[in-house]
Design a protein around this motif. Structure first.
Motif, short mmCIF file in Angstrom:
data_model
loop_
_atom_site.label_atom_id
_atom_site.label_comp_id
_atom_site.label_asym_id
_atom_site.label_seq_id
_atom_site.Cartn_x
_atom_site.Cartn_y
_atom_site.Cartn_z
N LEU A 560 -2.87 10.34 13.98
CA LEU A 560 -1.93 9.44 14.66
C LEU A 560 -2.51 8.88 15.96
CD1 LEU A 560 1.68 10.88 14.24
CD2 LEU A 560 0.77 8.73 13.39
N SER A 561 -3.65 9.37 16.38
CA SER A 561 -4.29 8.80 17.57
C SER A 561 -5.14 7.58 17.22
CB SER A 561 -5.17 9.86 18.26
OG SER A 561 -6.27 10.21 17.42
N CYS A 562 -5.21 7.25 15.93
CA CYS A 562 -6.09 6.17 15.47
C CYS A 562 -5.37 4.82 15.45
CB CYS A 562 -6.63 6.48 14.08
SG CYS A 562 -7.62 7.98 13.98
N ARG A 563 -6.01 3.82 16.02
CA ARG A 563 -5.52 2.45 15.87
C ARG A 563 -5.77 1.98 14.45
NH1 ARG A 563 -8.75 -0.72 20.17
NH2 ARG A 563 -7.43 -2.46 19.50
N VAL A 564 -6.94 2.33 13.94
CA VAL A 564 -7.32 2.03 12.55
C VAL A 564 -8.17 3.19 12.07
CG1 VAL A 564 -8.55 0.46 10.99
CG2 VAL A 564 -7.32 -0.48 12.96
N LEU A 565 -8.09 3.49 10.79
CA LEU A 565 -8.94 4.51 10.17
C LEU A 565 -9.80 3.84 9.11
CD1 LEU A 565 -9.57 7.64 9.78
CD2 LEU A 565 -8.00 7.50 7.85
N VAL A 566 -11.13 4.04 9.21
CA VAL A 566 -12.06 3.59 8.18
C VAL A 566 -12.47 4.83 7.39
CG1 VAL A 566 -14.18 2.32 7.67
CG2 VAL A 566 -12.87 1.77 9.73
N THR A 567 -12.38 4.75 6.07
CA THR A 567 -12.49 5.98 5.30
C THR A 567 -13.05 5.74 3.91
OG1 THR A 567 -11.16 7.76 4.30
CG2 THR A 567 -10.06 5.67 4.68
N ASN A 568 -13.64 6.78 3.37
CA ASN A 568 -13.93 6.81 1.95
C ASN A 568 -12.63 7.08 1.18
OD1 ASN A 568 -16.81 6.59 2.22
ND2 ASN A 568 -16.87 8.76 2.82
N ASP A 569 -12.73 7.05 -0.14
CA ASP A 569 -11.59 7.41 -1.00
C ASP A 569 -11.46 8.93 -0.99
OD1 ASP A 569 -9.67 7.73 -2.93
OD2 ASP A 569 -10.98 7.24 -4.61
N THR A 570 -10.58 9.44 -0.14
CA THR A 570 -10.44 10.89 0.00
C THR A 570 -9.02 11.22 0.45
OG1 THR A 570 -11.45 12.84 1.03
CG2 THR A 570 -11.21 10.89 2.41
N GLY A 571 -8.69 12.53 0.47
CA GLY A 571 -7.34 12.94 0.79
C GLY A 571 -6.88 12.50 2.16
N GLY A 572 -7.78 12.52 3.15
CA GLY A 572 -7.41 12.11 4.49
C GLY A 572 -6.95 10.66 4.55
N MET A 573 -7.51 9.81 3.68
CA MET A 573 -7.08 8.42 3.59
C MET A 573 -5.60 8.35 3.23
SD MET A 573 -6.35 6.25 0.74
CE MET A 573 -7.53 6.58 -0.57
N HIS A 574 -5.18 9.12 2.21
CA HIS A 574 -3.78 9.12 1.80
C HIS A 574 -2.88 9.67 2.90
CE1 HIS A 574 -4.43 7.88 -2.35
NE2 HIS A 574 -5.46 8.72 -2.41
N LEU A 575 -3.38 10.67 3.60
CA LEU A 575 -2.60 11.28 4.68
C LEU A 575 -2.36 10.27 5.80
CD1 LEU A 575 -1.26 13.80 5.76
CD2 LEU A 575 -3.51 14.61 6.53
N ALA A 576 -3.40 9.56 6.20
CA ALA A 576 -3.25 8.56 7.25
C ALA A 576 -2.31 7.44 6.81
CB ALA A 576 -4.63 7.99 7.61
N ASN A 577 -2.46 7.01 5.57
CA ASN A 577 -1.60 5.96 5.03
C ASN A 577 -0.13 6.39 5.04
OD1 ASN A 577 -0.69 4.93 1.82
ND2 ASN A 577 -0.95 3.47 3.48
N ALA A 578 0.13 7.66 4.70
CA ALA A 578 1.51 8.17 4.71
C ALA A 578 2.09 8.20 6.11
CB ALA A 578 1.55 9.57 4.10
N LEU A 579 1.23 8.28 7.12
CA LEU A 579 1.68 8.31 8.51
C LEU A 579 1.76 6.91 9.12
CD1 LEU A 579 -0.41 11.39 9.67
CD2 LEU A 579 2.07 11.31 9.42
N GLY A 580 1.45 5.89 8.32
CA GLY A 580 1.53 4.52 8.81
C GLY A 580 0.32 4.07 9.58
N VAL A 581 -0.77 4.85 9.56
CA VAL A 581 -2.00 4.45 10.25
C VAL A 581 -2.68 3.35 9.43
CG1 VAL A 581 -4.27 5.23 11.05
CG2 VAL A 581 -2.29 6.76 11.20
#
Length: 642
Positions: A560-581
């Motif tokens: 949630l401290s991220c303005r934007v997240l750049v990521t591979n296709d991985t679980g953390g990507m889905h987690l950030a997306n669920a948090l609205g990042v």
């Protein structure tokens, strides 16, 4: 032939010493209790739902006694036609308070609606006209039998003392006439009235209750009373009356009768032992094809909330969901869990998941309860599932596709176990399945849509909710980071499949294009070797390497401290997306159509040039310049508040 057998058996029992019938009640009752049948599980499940505060031993003692009393009732039905009135009056008496009420009503006649609970000696109530000279004519509404000889036998044996039996099919008009003439109408009030009943609650669970007592009572401003036989011994009892309040609306009669019986069952051991627990009173909303919706022709739940002063419907239906084994899949399941909650607001949703997801699932409001599963082959695994079986879930939904998960579900023993059936992959431990259509191309459909169609087979009619979770919705150990969104997040590793990882040198090239920005690297301990290479030679003020230094809930919080997240296709990507990042996801061999981020937050999905929409490309062909272009666009709109 059947009537002759019934007559002969009843005659033999009536002429035999009573001790013989007592022994039969004990023997056949215990047989009924101990045989490993669906009926026995229903019995124990009913008791566990209604008395969770009691021990298993206490509930089983009630269940065993109830089975004996059920057989006692059946034997009395056979024997009572062969007893004389004098013999029956030696066994059953009228409570003096009941008799006084009858006498008072005779002086100033009013119509009376009598509700009768399903207790073991309710058959003795046919004696009412013979027990009091002043009792008004009594009509009893009953369910007629399809076989004419049995129907004739029922009418002859139950009307011999003056009680009038009124068929549900043809006798309703006569019941109305009796109420109009200020007589008494007796109704066996039911919590399994099917489509003709009204949705209400009983013992904390949604049921379908008969509206007839309330309808008659409201229409004729009748007195309402509950009548039952208090058992004092084998085939012996005192018939009692407890007068209830008059009703203004027909639904009041439902709530009042159910509430009266609930209080009796919760406080009176006699009621607990005499109640017919083998009968499933809560079957109205358990049809497999409508299991995930709460829908009925006549829904009185809103009225009941007001009548009882409740804020919400009790969560008495137990729906268990076996979650997938990967973080990304767990996150993608959350919109469906929200939909199930909307479809069945009366359900307690229990999540079964791997133990590493415990802190995360405790933070996200998608279930009411969480059970973490033991590792495969661990000590006590068998005892663990044996213990879960004693919690008697009603339905288990399996979002896994493994033999192990199916076997676990079989051990738990929910009577309904739902899963997806694919061609060539039998799942014998499921009770019901959705068979994947032959023309269904999983590569072109998102995982959440696959699950939606699967759950629609079982009645889910609510849409998945893809709104990102708000920070103030999250509980558990989740903490919103101070300072808002001030960094650009990077997830450079993946939990599996190295081909899914964008190369280290391209991550470094991306960072170099934003010298004024601050970056934070996220990941697991296994990703540390990669993130160390990415962060090498960059100043710590520019690139902070947090990979392997956070647990899962800290990981989620820091995203949630991220303005934007750049990521591979991985679980953390889905987690950030669920948090609205806002996320930029670099895809290569994997399929963004099937497993891309599904929540409604800002997202950009990048694939190699010429790559098929379903994936299969070389991830290294996605250039840092392409990612940087997307990053600049998202940063223009990126929030700075968490």
């Amino acid at each position: 032939m059947a009537i002759k057998l019934i007559h002969i058996l009843g005659l033999i029992l009536a002429r035999s010493p009573e001790v013989f019938s007592r022994a039969m009640a004990v023997a056949f009752g215990d047989l009924l209790y101990f045989l490993p049948t669906k009926r026995r599980r229903s019995l124990l499940s009913n008791l566990h739902h209604c008395f969770p505060e009691k021990t298993e031993a206490e509930r089983r003692e009630i269940g065993r006694t109830s089975c004996r009393r059920t057989v006692e009732m059946a034997l009395f039905v056979l024997v009572s036609p062969h007893y004389s009135l004098e013999q029956l009056l030696e066994r059953f008496t009228l409570d003096p308070d009941f008799e006084r009420t009858i006498d008072q009503n005779a002086e100033n006649p009013e119509p009376a609606i009598i509700v009768v609970p399903h207790l073991c000696l309710m058959e003795s109530l046919t004696l009412l006209p013979a027990l009091s000279k002043t009792v008004p004519q009594v009509g009893t509404i009953y369910r007629p039998l399809k076989q004419a000889p049995l129907e004739d036998w029922v009418l002859r044996t139950r009307q011999r003392f003056g009680m009038r039996l009124l068929s549900r099919k043809e006798g309703f008009a006569e019941a109305i006439q009796m109420a109009r003439e200020k007589k008494a109408v007796t109704i066996l009030f039911d919590q399994n009235a099917g489509n003709i009943g009204a949705l209400s609650t009983f013992m904390g669970r949604v049921c379908s209750s008969t509206e007839l007592p309330g309808m008659l009572a409201a229409r004729f401003k009748a007195r309402v009373g509950a009548v039952w036989t208090e058992r004092t011994g084998f085939w012996r009892g005192v018939i009692r009356l407890e007068e209830l309040s008059k009703v203004r609306e027909s639904v009041d009669g439902i709530f009042m009768a159910n509430d009266w019986l609930e209080k009796k069952l919760r406080t009176d051991t006699g009621f607990q032992n005499d109640w017919l627990w083998l009968h499933d009173r809560w079957r109205t909303q358990d049809q497999w094809d409508r299991r995930l919706q709460l829908k009925h022709r006549r829904n009185s739940l809103e009225d009941e909330l007001y009548w009882r002063g409740w804020d919400k419907i009790p969560k008495g239906t137990r729906i268990w969901v076996r979650l997938p084994n990967w973080l990304g899949d767990v996150i993608m399941a959350m919109p469906l869990l929200r939909a199930i909650r909307q479809g069945r607001p009366d359900a307690e949703i229990t999540l079964l998941a791997r133990k590493q997801f415990k802190p995360l699932l405790e933070a996200f409001p998608v279930g009411d309860r969480l059970i973490t599963l033991p590792d495969k082959g661990s000590a006590g695994e068998r005892a663990f599932f044996k213990g879960l079986a004693l919690e008697y879930p009603d339905t288990q939904i399996l979002l896994t596709n493994s033999f192990r998960g199916d076997r676990e579900a079989k051990r738990i023993g929910a009577p309904q176990r739902f899963g997806i059936l694919r061609k060539g992959k039998p799942r014998p431990f499921l009770t019901h399945h959705w068979e994947l259509p032959t023309d269904f191309d999983e590569a072109t459909v998102h995982q959440t849509e696959l699950w939606r169609q699967f759950l629609a087979e079982f009645g889910l009619n609510k849409k998945p909710d893809f709104a990102p979770f708000k920070a103030d919705e999250l509980g558990g150990d989740f903490k919103v980071p101070a300072g808002g969104r001030q960094t650009i997040g990077l997830i450079c590793g993946t939990e599996n499949e190295p081909a899914k990882r964008w190369p280290v040198e391209q991550w470094r090239a991306l960072i170099e294009q934003f010298p004024e920005e601050h970056f934070t690297l996220f990941g697991t301990k296994n990703d540390r070797a990669i993130t160390d290479q990415v962060a090498e030679s960059f100043a710590s003020q520019s690139v902070l390497n947090r990979a392997g230094e956070t647990n899962l809930i800290e990981y989620a919080s820091e995203l949630l401290s991220c303005r934007v997240l750049v990521t591979n296709d991985t679980g953390g990507m889905h987690l950030a997306n669920a948090l609205g990042v806002p996320v930029i996801v670099v895809f290569g061999p994997t399929n963004p159509i099937r497993t891309g981020p599904c929540f409604d937050g800002p997202k950009v999905l990048l694939q190699p040039p010429g790559c098929a929409p379903t994936g299969g490309g070389d991830i290294s062909q996605v250039t840092p310049e392409k990612v940087a272009e997307a990053l600049r666009e998202l940063l223009k709109e990126a929030p700075t508040n968490a």
